[in-house]
Motif scaffolding. Structure first.
Motif, PDB file in Angstrom:
ATOM      1  N   TRP A 122       0.873  -1.168   0.000  1.00  0.00           N
ATOM      2  CA  TRP A 122       0.000   0.000   0.000  1.00  0.00           C
ATOM      3  C   TRP A 122       0.912   1.220   0.000  1.00  0.00           C
ATOM      4  N   ARG A 146      -6.683  -5.203  -7.213  1.00  0.00           N
ATOM      5  CA  ARG A 146      -7.725  -4.198  -7.164  1.00  0.00           C
ATOM      6  C   ARG A 146      -7.929  -3.652  -5.746  1.00  0.00           C
ATOM      7  N   THR A 148      -4.745  -2.638  -3.715  1.00  0.00           N
ATOM      8  CA  THR A 148      -3.659  -1.657  -3.736  1.00  0.00           C
ATOM      9  C   THR A 148      -3.156  -1.536  -5.166  1.00  0.00           C
ATOM     10  N   SER A 149      -2.468  -0.460  -5.460  1.00  0.00           N
ATOM     11  CA  SER A 149      -2.140  -0.102  -6.835  1.00  0.00           C
ATOM     12  C   SER A 149      -0.707  -0.476  -7.235  1.00  0.00           C
ATOM     13  N   VAL A 244      -3.603  -2.639 -15.099  1.00  0.00           N
ATOM     14  CA  VAL A 244      -3.610  -2.342 -13.667  1.00  0.00           C
ATOM     15  C   VAL A 244      -4.736  -1.370 -13.363  1.00  0.00           C
ATOM     16  N   PRO A 245      -5.262  -1.430 -12.128  1.00  0.00           N
ATOM     17  CA  PRO A 245      -6.305  -0.491 -11.732  1.00  0.00           C
ATOM     18  C   PRO A 245      -5.712   0.852 -11.350  1.00  0.00           C
ATOM     19  N   GLY A 246      -6.552   1.769 -10.902  1.00  0.00           N
ATOM     20  CA  GLY A 246      -6.095   3.056 -10.422  1.00  0.00           C
ATOM     21  C   GLY A 246      -5.459   2.957  -9.060  1.00  0.00           C
ATOM     22  N   ALA A 247      -5.095   4.111  -8.518  1.00  0.00           N
ATOM     23  CA  ALA A 247      -4.380   4.123  -7.250  1.00  0.00           C
ATOM     24  C   ALA A 247      -5.237   3.641  -6.095  1.00  0.00           C
ATOM     25  N   ARG A 248      -6.536   3.783  -6.203  1.00  0.00           N
ATOM     26  CA  ARG A 248      -7.415   3.274  -5.146  1.00  0.00           C
ATOM     27  C   ARG A 248      -8.254   2.149  -5.693  1.00  0.00           C
ATOM     28  N   GLY A 249      -8.346   1.070  -4.933  1.00  0.00           N
ATOM     29  CA  GLY A 249      -9.145  -0.059  -5.391  1.00  0.00           C
ATOM     30  C   GLY A 249     -10.387  -0.214  -4.533  1.00  0.00           C
TER      31      GLY A 249
END
Length: 254
Positions: A122, A146, A148-149, A244-249
């Motif tokens: 994180w 999804r 942590t980024s 990858v997802p964004g900075a917040r999952g």
């Protein structure tokens, strides 16, 4: 029988929650703690030898990070201080998952800490990196995490390199935040890293190459994709995390 002081140590820090003042659940009800148990066992096997290397799990007072309180950080520092009083200035590797990896990165400025291995860490964008100067930092992150980024982990390795750390990000395609998918690969590489960073075995060639990058190297150059699991041999394996997802999952455990 008097136990010999260790010549080195590995401290294992499990995940937790963004907020939570209650203590972690006991025993098998502490799922973040159970998740790190095989990593602690693997680390103990990896460092087994003539010189005693202690592997121990940091016990948290509270289950959450809790904003500016940073409770797991203080728990980690207390263990490091106690270890220093007992054994002197021995080298320590911090091995943390998610919130525990964040605590490990924050605690890396302690005089005993030589290296940090962060699993699905994180890494909020504003977190400090100056304490990582002179340390070896390897982050492992699923490209499909999804919670942590992985992009935030990639950014932290670049910022830490500019601050004077030797850093590397290894992405694990097709896995997840809990490290259940492709679990053997996570366990295998973690054992290799813990032993290598304590000088008990070779560090994988590609990770050594990433460590040697100049401070201003792009984040892309210090990012490797897990290949096989050993990451040995020259060339190959580099690449930006895909999908990858964004900075917040999604909300939940960290």
């Amino acid at each position: 029988m008097v136990r010999r002081p260790p010549s080195a140590a590995v401290l294992v820090l499990h995940g937790g929650y963004e907020t939570g003042l209650a203590p972690p659940a006991p025993g098998p009800l502490n799922l973040p703690g159970l998740r790190m148990l095989p990593f602690a066992v693997g680390a103990a096997r990896a460092v087994r030898g003539e010189k005693p290397v202690r592997v121990c799990r940091v016990r948290y007072t509270h289950r959450g990070w809790n904003g500016t309180r940073q409770d797991p950080l203080h728990d980690a520092v207390r263990v490091l201080d106690r270890l220093r009083r007992e054994a002197g200035d021995i080298p320590v590797v911090l091995l943390g998952h998610s919130m525990g990896a964040r605590a490990a990165l924050h605690a890396a400025g302690h005089p005993l800490v030589r290296s940090v291995v962060g699993l699905a860490p994180w890494c909020p964008p504003g977190d400090p990196v100056t304490q990582l100067a002179g340390r070896d930092v390897v982050l492992l992150h699923s490209s499909r995490d999804r919670v942590t980024s992985p992009l935030a982990s990639q950014s932290l390795t670049a910022r830490a390199r500019r601050a004077g750390a030797r850093t590397c990000l290894v992405t694990v395609p097709g896995s997840d935040h809990a490290m259940l998918r492709r679990a053997p690969a996570w366990h295998r590489l973690t054992k290799v890293l813990v032993a290598g960073l304590l000088g008990l075995a070779p560090v994988p060639d590609r990770i050594e190459a990433a460590f040697a990058l100049p401070p201003d190297a792009p984040a892309f150059d210090g990012t490797l994709t897990l290949a096989g699991a050993e990451l040995r041999g020259p060339g190959g394996g580099r690449g930006r995390p895909q999908g990858v997802p964004g900075a917040r999952g999604v909300p939940g455990g960290l």
